[in-house]
Design an enzyme around this catalytic site. Sequence first.
Site, PDB file in Angstrom:
ATOM      1  N   ASN A 384       0.872  -1.224  -0.094  1.00 51.75           N
ATOM      2  CA  ASN A 384       0.051   0.121   0.136  1.00 51.75           C
ATOM      3  C   ASN A 384       0.775   1.384   0.018  1.00 51.75           C
ATOM      4  O   ASN A 384       0.982   2.014  -1.013  1.00 51.75           O
ATOM      5  CB  ASN A 384      -0.847  -0.003   1.098  1.00 51.75           C
ATOM      6  CG  ASN A 384      -1.962   1.075   1.155  1.00 51.75           C
ATOM      7  OD1 ASN A 384      -1.838   1.858   0.254  1.00 51.75           O
ATOM      8  ND2 ASN A 384      -2.853   1.114   1.969  1.00 51.75           N
ATOM      9  N   ASP A 385       1.494   1.447   1.216  1.00 47.09           N
ATOM     10  CA  ASP A 385       2.188   2.841   1.148  1.00 47.09           C
ATOM     11  C   ASP A 385       3.444   2.907   0.116  1.00 47.09           C
ATOM     12  O   ASP A 385       3.777   3.906  -0.229  1.00 47.09           O
ATOM     13  CB  ASP A 385       2.742   2.852   2.716  1.00 47.09           C
ATOM     14  CG  ASP A 385       1.394   3.077   3.777  1.00 47.09           C
ATOM     15  OD1 ASP A 385       0.476   3.842   3.208  1.00 47.09           O
ATOM     16  OD2 ASP A 385       1.468   2.552   4.879  1.00 47.09           O
ATOM     17  N   VAL A 386       4.003   1.759  -0.108  1.00 46.16           N
ATOM     18  CA  VAL A 386       5.105   1.811  -0.991  1.00 46.16           C
ATOM     19  C   VAL A 386       4.836   2.179  -2.291  1.00 46.16           C
ATOM     20  O   VAL A 386       5.579   2.302  -3.268  1.00 46.16           O
ATOM     21  CB  VAL A 386       6.150   0.515  -0.822  1.00 46.16           C
ATOM     22  CG1 VAL A 386       6.564   0.371   0.576  1.00 46.16           C
ATOM     23  CG2 VAL A 386       5.146  -0.714  -1.256  1.00 46.16           C
ATOM     24  N   VAL A 387       3.462   1.943  -2.755  1.00 44.72           N
ATOM     25  CA  VAL A 387       3.205   2.573  -4.103  1.00 44.72           C
ATOM     26  C   VAL A 387       2.159   3.662  -4.215  1.00 44.72           C
ATOM     27  O   VAL A 387       1.856   4.039  -4.960  1.00 44.72           O
ATOM     28  CB  VAL A 387       2.432   1.587  -4.874  1.00 44.72           C
ATOM     29  CG1 VAL A 387       3.312   0.261  -5.160  1.00 44.72           C
ATOM     30  CG2 VAL A 387       1.182   0.868  -3.879  1.00 44.72           C
ATOM     31  N   PHE A 424      -0.971   1.298   7.231  1.00 45.19           N
ATOM     32  CA  PHE A 424      -0.908   1.446   8.390  1.00 45.19           C
ATOM     33  C   PHE A 424      -1.003   2.963   9.105  1.00 45.19           C
ATOM     34  O   PHE A 424      -1.403   2.918  10.175  1.00 45.19           O
ATOM     35  CB  PHE A 424       0.468   0.864   8.941  1.00 45.19           C
ATOM     36  CG  PHE A 424       1.774   1.805   8.626  1.00 45.19           C
ATOM     37  CD1 PHE A 424       2.316   2.546   9.839  1.00 45.19           C
ATOM     38  CD2 PHE A 424       2.327   2.135   7.283  1.00 45.19           C
ATOM     39  CE1 PHE A 424       3.254   3.271   9.759  1.00 45.19           C
ATOM     40  CE2 PHE A 424       3.424   2.987   7.176  1.00 45.19           C
ATOM     41  CZ  PHE A 424       3.716   3.704   8.235  1.00 45.19           C
TER      42      PHE A 424
END
Lengths: 458, 95
Positions: A384-387, A424
């Site tokens: 999620n956050d890494v993209v 998160f």
Amino acid sequence: MSTLISLAYLSAAVLFMLGLKQLSSVETARTGNLLSLTGMGLAICATALKLSGQNLPLLLGAAALGTLLGTVSALRAPMTAMPQMVALFNGFGGGASALVAVLEFYKEFGRLAPLSCVTIFLSAFVGWITLTGSLVAFGKLQGILSGKPILLPGRHLQLVMILSGILALGVYQTVAGPQPPAFLALCALSILLGVLLVIPIGGADMPVVISLLNSYSGIAVALTGFVLFNHALIITGSLVGASGLILTRIMCKAMNRSLAHVLFGGFGTEASGAAPGASTGGGVKEATPQDAVTVLENSRHLIIVPGYGMAVAQAQYAVRDLARALEGKGVAVQYAIHPVAGRMPGHMNVLLAEANVPYDQLFDLDQINDRFAQTDAALIVGANDVVNPAAKEEPASPIYGMPILNAQAARTVIVLKRSLNPGFAGIENALFTRPNTLMVFGDAKKTLTQMASILKQE
Amino acid sequence: MVQELLFGVYIFVLAVFVGFELISKIPPILHTPLMSGSNAISGITIVGAMIATSHASSFILQALAFTAVVFAVLNVVGGYLITDRMLRMFKKKSP
């Protein structure tokens, strides 16, 4: 005799260095680990020669118990549990160092020079922090403790008070001579500090914390070396300390945050006022596994982006099956792995290796990021956050500036996700509402298995 | 005493530099095995635990020494085994 023993220690240290050097390529890594193990054996044998023989049954009993417990836990742990296993073993190393410091304190008590006091106190301090900090990290990763940051009121003040307490106890004993009650108080405060340092840290920050604790355990070993005047321990401890520090730095960079911010920032609490303009819900294009298969099998080039969700769903085998089925249809498959995907450095690589994904298909951020623009499809599995494009486009976002995988540049992006819940930090992800994004909701493993079986039937 | 300590500091500083050089060359794909491997290496504290055990005189100290050795051996055995398990899994594209 003592020359021989010293030479054996030196050889052990050299073997450790060679072992680490061999870890720089996958082909030689396993030999490297064996070299390092040989060094360990050598150091243990050399030490055994030095011993007086007192408490030998005790020593052998402890060694047998440790071997049994170590073997059973190392062989039984599933690959998805690697982060917590590493945290646990790391903690034990720190605990051993702390206990050695305590034993030295009582052995030399009364004869302790001020300088030895300092090394013993430092060694106990770092050792205990490593032990309890690692145990808390283990608890969080294993799900015994909540993975969310636990923020106690006034925690910064608490930390300051505990640290000054430890410092005062240390200085006092160095000047006025060592005293067991004061020493035990120092140990107790260090034990407490380890817990308080890790408890406010959320699951997604675990890669940083585990790397840092790894570094601490090395420093604890080096300090034990100073206590015992053993150069093998000093060299080895500094190698491990350096290794942990490098990983910590890489992880912090990959999140665009300073170490201080990870440790004291309490990430995930201030993010409720998330990035504006990225409202989810509207504009999401939901797709079925069948739709996803249609896109994928008509692609020439696919990049898969795994994240922690893949580990949670234990979906690494399902990912591989789908990738193989697609390769059978002539699709070229590559994997893009973000440094902080998962719960420890390199977590995704290990899981994919477990599923027999060849390591020459795994690429890190810098290697693959330019290729998204030329790729037909990107498949996001539990990341999620890494993209999240907000990291590039929205200065107000808490993750702004974090280097991300450029998945949105692919012609079609397919996201496998349990629900629309944000990641998160509670940050919404604008990638999900892009016109070129298809969302397939549901358990990643089930969806992937379904997709693979659709492909095989065709 | 001071001399000896200073010599230790020399060794420490030099070894940190060697460590930085060695570790920076390790590719991200191997970072988990690196962590668990270096973690296993830090089990060298077993040397300290063994020496301390041979000096432990009272029951309490013996109990502490016993725990120290169990911890250190767990760290060594578990660390090396787990690292080997992981490294065995890394394979090139099968024909």
